[in-house]
Design an enzyme around this catalytic site. Structure first.
Site, PDB file in Angstrom:
ATOM      1  N   HIS A 121     -37.446  42.303 -80.518  1.00 63.03           N
ATOM      2  CA  HIS A 121     -38.001  42.841 -79.328  1.00 63.03           C
ATOM      3  C   HIS A 121     -39.232  41.935 -78.798  1.00 63.03           C
ATOM      4  CE1 HIS A 121     -36.826  47.242 -79.088  1.00 63.03           C
ATOM      5  NE2 HIS A 121     -36.501  46.820 -80.090  1.00 63.03           N
ATOM      6  N   LYS A 173     -49.027  50.739 -68.647  1.00 63.87           N
ATOM      7  CA  LYS A 173     -48.281  50.078 -69.698  1.00 63.87           C
ATOM      8  C   LYS A 173     -49.414  49.962 -70.726  1.00 63.87           C
ATOM      9  CE  LYS A 173     -46.538  46.823 -67.094  1.00 63.87           C
ATOM     10  NZ  LYS A 173     -45.260  46.858 -67.398  1.00 63.87           N
ATOM     11  N   ARG A 174     -49.093  49.383 -72.055  1.00 67.28           N
ATOM     12  CA  ARG A 174     -50.225  48.951 -73.059  1.00 67.28           C
ATOM     13  C   ARG A 174     -50.952  47.937 -72.492  1.00 67.28           C
ATOM     14  NH1 ARG A 174     -50.363  51.331 -78.407  1.00 67.28           N
ATOM     15  NH2 ARG A 174     -51.922  49.705 -78.654  1.00 67.28           N
ATOM     16  N   LYS A 194     -49.254  41.033 -70.516  1.00 65.49           N
ATOM     17  CA  LYS A 194     -48.993  41.789 -69.481  1.00 65.49           C
ATOM     18  C   LYS A 194     -49.653  41.762 -68.050  1.00 65.49           C
ATOM     19  CE  LYS A 194     -46.857  45.481 -72.521  1.00 65.49           C
ATOM     20  NZ  LYS A 194     -45.756  45.838 -71.860  1.00 65.49           N
ATOM     21  N   THR A 200     -39.481  48.740 -69.865  1.00 69.33           N
ATOM     22  CA  THR A 200     -38.738  49.652 -69.546  1.00 69.33           C
ATOM     23  C   THR A 200     -39.459  50.693 -68.332  1.00 69.33           C
ATOM     24  OG1 THR A 200     -39.563  50.890 -71.324  1.00 69.33           O
ATOM     25  CG2 THR A 200     -37.237  50.249 -71.591  1.00 69.33           C
ATOM     26  N   LYS A 233     -38.297  53.180 -64.984  1.00 74.38           N
ATOM     27  CA  LYS A 233     -38.784  54.272 -64.693  1.00 74.38           C
ATOM     28  C   LYS A 233     -39.273  54.404 -62.925  1.00 74.38           C
ATOM     29  CE  LYS A 233     -40.109  54.811 -69.382  1.00 74.38           C
ATOM     30  NZ  LYS A 233     -41.383  54.618 -70.235  1.00 74.38           N
TER      31      LYS A 233
HETATM   32  C1  LIG Z   1     -41.873  53.724 -70.550  1.00 77.53           C
HETATM   33  C2  LIG Z   1     -43.235  53.809 -71.418  1.00 77.53           C
HETATM   34  C3  LIG Z   1     -43.928  52.702 -71.747  1.00 77.53           C
HETATM   35  C4  LIG Z   1     -43.131  51.064 -71.614  1.00 77.53           C
HETATM   36  O1  LIG Z   1     -43.890  50.528 -70.278  1.00 77.53           O
HETATM   37  P1  LIG Z   1     -43.522  49.099 -70.090  1.00 77.53           P
HETATM   38  O2  LIG Z   1     -44.157  48.779 -68.387  1.00 77.53           O
HETATM   39  O3  LIG Z   1     -42.054  48.666 -70.200  1.00 77.53           O
HETATM   40  O4  LIG Z   1     -44.371  48.166 -71.162  1.00 77.53           O
HETATM   41  C5  LIG Z   1     -45.014  52.448 -72.584  1.00 77.53           C
HETATM   42  N1  LIG Z   1     -45.613  53.690 -72.796  1.00 77.53           N
HETATM   43  C6  LIG Z   1     -45.093  54.922 -72.228  1.00 77.53           C
HETATM   44  C7  LIG Z   1     -45.734  56.164 -72.622  1.00 77.53           C
HETATM   45  C8  LIG Z   1     -43.815  54.844 -71.722  1.00 77.53           C
HETATM   46  O5  LIG Z   1     -43.352  56.016 -71.278  1.00 77.53           O
END
Ligand SMILES: *Cc1c(COP(=O)(O)O)cnc(C)c1O
Length: 799
Positions: A356, A543-544, A549, A651, A655
């Site tokens: 990952h 995101k985190r 990032k 991911t 979305k």
């Molecule tokens: C999809 C999702 C992530 C991943 O987000 P990235 O932008 O790909 O880092 C992190 N936290 C939650 C709650 C999510 O639904």
């Protein structure tokens, strides 16, 4: 889809459950009791359905998938399970007609099961849904954390962490199975001795912890199959009488203390290693319980382990479950008495590993001495695996330095990825770019040694959760235009492209986005008391929080806009609302500073009456799966701005695309594949490519030149130094000026240009709506159904 239960029958069951479990009538039951009663009915239904499915699969001797992961970020279960069972409308009617209750209020009663940090854990959850939908017999394994990812609260913009006590509401989804508990052993001593050709091992004076399974069932969509997620809870044996009787009070009580702490809480680090002994114990606890369970189940069916690799595929999600490998080896050697080579053959044909991350700070290593003390037998097996691996490498390569670089044990550390790569028959990255980087950089030499092991499976999402279950207006438009097929087969979304020049569909699309923005604005008003300008661009980075990032790059650009508007208050400026939501690891100092900076920026802008209609920032607390479901439908710009070569896939990008947001991103992770699908005209790509980043690193990157010579950067960084909302951020300033590990300043001009291209495109409504339509239409490939089918075909050999 046919409904498995009629309205009448569901009503009867609901009233019955309220009566028997709660002694309540619909009139005096609370919303929470109704939520629990309805959930209990769904759980019982799923359990029954799972049983039928397993029985049928066993009767044909189907190969099983076991997906082991330290994290499953499940979010809520009631809505998605009702939906996937085809029961959501029936349930809504029962509640409306018999109880006069809106089912959405009942959904709101459920806490998120936050048993994960971010993308990695959410991926595992999406795969459980997809495995069930596609009809693959799957079991997930993880830990029943008493507390999941912390709840985030901001106090004057500083992140504070509150415990996530989710079991009071979330526990209804768990079925305890105490008679399938597994014993797990820690510490103690091992004695090895040879008698003729037999190698005997005894492990004595160990501490015992019981792993008790709690099962969660996950329905597939319109399918016969149900996935099971088995979560292990640590329980000490009520009292270690044996130890007590021998006068060993320390051991008698000690195992109690360990058990109590073991499954208490999820480690809240994302993409960062914390080499604590409790974390190691958690990992082994999960692995030993899961392998014990897999072995028991296989023995019950086949009575031997010789054919395990033919009937079981064990997948390990990142290196966190690596100890499953030596644990299975231990059982094959010590309990079955198999030879090393026979055992190793089974291992190598059973395990597959997903990598990952390629970032050095996240690659797992454990202190040799810690492993040896906590898990002496496992350690001795790893030593022997390594001895044989290095011996083979020496024979093949005749290069002792190279052997040292590939060695599993080196410099007092055990390198988990190296162990996985040796033991697994498949090593995959999570996007095409990431899988190439693995082969070209971090694991180049392993790739050259065993090229056929290395594969790619680009991540996917449980797209129904973020489309059909979260964005009803868009789902209805899709049904009207392209029929219902896309609900089961994501690829059918592509049919939507037939409408890319249809003015009436484009208009509908833009009206739907406006409705979703309005609904989201209402939600924000309630949650934060802030009024959003729904005619501004909703630009989203959720995101985190992590330096790679680059939330700080986003913030720097907003500050540059702010400086511009202070100087040109009447300038023609396309209004923007920047929406952030993000948790920082509690020990990550700079990440918490960045949250405070963004919050201060939002406060200062909010007070400026001249500017706030054009430029606004909101930071939403406690980003979680449920918040993402509310937010995605309203998003227009998807910020995916990691430094090229650092984000394995992402991911969130999928979305957002699915909900019609346009990606503003670097050529990183799955952005590359999004770009390939939608084409140059329907995405905003900026910044250096991975090779360009590597060249710049090789030449020695120095951010100070940008700071000194770029006026816009200089003014923006200086504002950070001097203060925003009355707070100075010297550490963030310094990190831009002197370190800038992820090269924000090098990409800044390009990012700013891309942002201005976004504004320009947005002002051409027809163009923008068409871009949005094309993104929705091309999102189908990023379905988790597609991803698990690739795993099944190319890695697990199920098909
Ligand atoms: C999809 C999702 C992530 C991943 O987000 P990235 O932008 O790909 O880092 C992190 N936290 C939650 C709650 C999510 O639904």
């Amino acid at each position: 889809m046919n409904t498995p239960i009629t309205e009448e029958e569901l009503k009867r069951q609901l009233l019955g459950t309220l009566e028997f479990d709660f002694r309540k009538t619909p009139q005096n039951a609370t919303d929470n009791q109704i939520y629990k009663a309805l959930s209990t009915i769904v759980v019982n239904h799923l359990k029954e359905k799972r049983h039928k499915f397993v029985t049928q699969m066993n009767s044909i001797g189907a190969k099983q998938v076991y997906y082991i992961s330290m994290e499953f970020l499940m979010g809520r279960s009631l809505k998605t399970n009702l939906f996937n069972l085809g029961l959501n409308e029936t349930a809504a009617k029962v509640l409306k007609n018999s109880l006069d209750i809106n089912i959405d209020k009942i959904y709101e009663q459920e806490p998120d099961a936050g048993l994960g940090n971010g993308g990695l854990g959410r991926l595992a959850a999406c795969y459980m849904d997809a495995l069930a939908t596609c009809g693959f017999p799957a079991t997930g394994y993880s830990i029943l954390y008493e507390y999941g990812i912390f709840r985030q609260k901001l106090e004057e913009g500083w992140q504070t962490e509150l415990p996530d006590d989710w079991l009071p509401g979330g526990g209804v989804w768990l079925m305890p199975v105490p008679d399938q508990a597994i014993e797990v052993h820690f510490e103690g001593e091992i004695n090895e001795y040879w008698d003729k050709e037999y190698h005997y091992i005894s492990h004595t004076n160990y501490q015992t912890v019981h792993a008790v399974p709690y099962d969660m069932f996950i329905s597939g969509y319109d399918s016969k199959s149900v996935s099971k997620l088995r979560l292990w809870k640590a329980q000490s044996m009520s009292f270690d009488m044996g130890a007590f009787n021998q006068g060993n009070y320390g051991i008698a009580l000690g195992s109690n203390n360990i058990a109590n702490a073991l499954t208490k809480v999820l480690y809240p680090n994302d993409n960062h290693l914390e080499g604590k002994s409790l974390r190691l114990r958690q990992q082994y606890f999960m692995c030993a319980a899961s392998i014990g369970d897999i072995v028991m189940r296989h023995m019950n069916t086949y009575g031997k382990l010789d054919n395990l690799h033919e009937k079981a595929a064990i997948h390990i999600n990142d290196t966190h479950p690596t100890l499953a490998i030596p644990e299975l080896m231990r059982i094959l050697l010590d309990d079955c008495g198999y030879s090393w080579s026979k055992s190793w053959h089974i291992i190598q044909n059973t395990f597959a590993y997903t990598n990952h991350t390629v970032m050095a700070e996240a690659l797992e290593t454990w202190d040799q001495s810690l492993l040896q003390r906590v898990l002496p037998r496992i350690y001795s097996i790893i030593c022997e695996i390594n001895r044989r691996y290095c011996e083979g490498l020496s024979n093949r390569l005749d290069d002792s330095q190279k052997v040292e670089r590939l060695s599993i044990i080196s410099n007092g550390k055990v390198r988990m990825a190296n162990l996985c790569i040796d033991a697994a028959h498949s090593v995959n990255g999570v996007s095409r770019l990431h899988s190439e980087i693995i082969k070209e950089s971090v694991f180049k030499e392993q790739y050259e040694d065993k090229p056929v092991k290395f594969k790619n499976v680009t991540n996917g999402i449980a797209y129904r959760r973020w489309l059909l279950q979260s964005n009803k207006p868009l789902t209805d438009l899709l049904s009207e235009t392209i029929g219902e097929g896309f609900k089961k087969d994501g690829h059918e979304l592509q049919k939507f492209r037939l409408f890319e020049n249809d003015m009436s569909v484009l208009k509908r699309l833009s009206e739907i986005k406006q409705i979703n923005k309005q609904n989201f604005a209402k939600w924000v008003k309630k949650a934060n008391g802030v009024n959003l300008n729904i005619d501004s661009i909703f630009d989203v980075q959720v995101k985190r929080l992590h330096e790679y990032k680059r939330q700080q790059l986003n913030a720097l650009n907003i500050i540059a806009d702010y400086n511009y508007l202070l100087e040109h208050p009447d300038a023609d400026f396309t209004p923007k609302t920047y929406i952030f939501a993000s948790k920082a690891a509690p020990g990550y100092y700079l990440a918490k500073q960045i949250i405070k900076l963004i919050w201060c920026l939002s406060e200062e802008l909010k007070r400026n009456e001249k500017i706030r209609d054009k430029l606004m920032v909101v930071f939403l607390e406690d980003y979680c799966v449920s918040l993402s479901e509310v937010l995605m439908p309203a998003a227009e710009v998807s910020e995916q701005i990691s430094l090229a070569g650092t984000e394995a896939s992402g991911t969130g990008n999928m979305k957002l695309m699915l909900n019609g947001a346009i990606t503003l991103g670097t050529y990183d992770g799955a952005n590359v594949e999004i770009h390939e699908k939608v084409g140059d005209d329907n995405i905003f790509i900026f910044g250096m490519s991975t090779p360009e980043v590597n060249v710049m690193k090789t030449n020695g990157y120095s951010p100070e030149g940008y700071y000194n010579h770029n006026n816009v950067i200089n003014a923006a960084v200086n504002r950070i130094y001097h203060g925003i909302n009355g707070v100075a951020f010297p550490d963030i300033g310094d990190s831009f000026k002197f370190t800038d590990r992820y090269m924000s300043l090098a990409d800044f001009d390009s990012y700013r240009t891309a942002q201005s291209n976004v504004s320009q495109a947005y002002n051409d409504k027809k163009r923008w709506n068409k871009m949005s339509l094309i993104n929705i239409a091309e999102a189908g490939i990023f379905s988790a159904d597609r991803a698990v089918t690739e795993y099944a075909e190319t890695i697990w050999n199920l098909i």
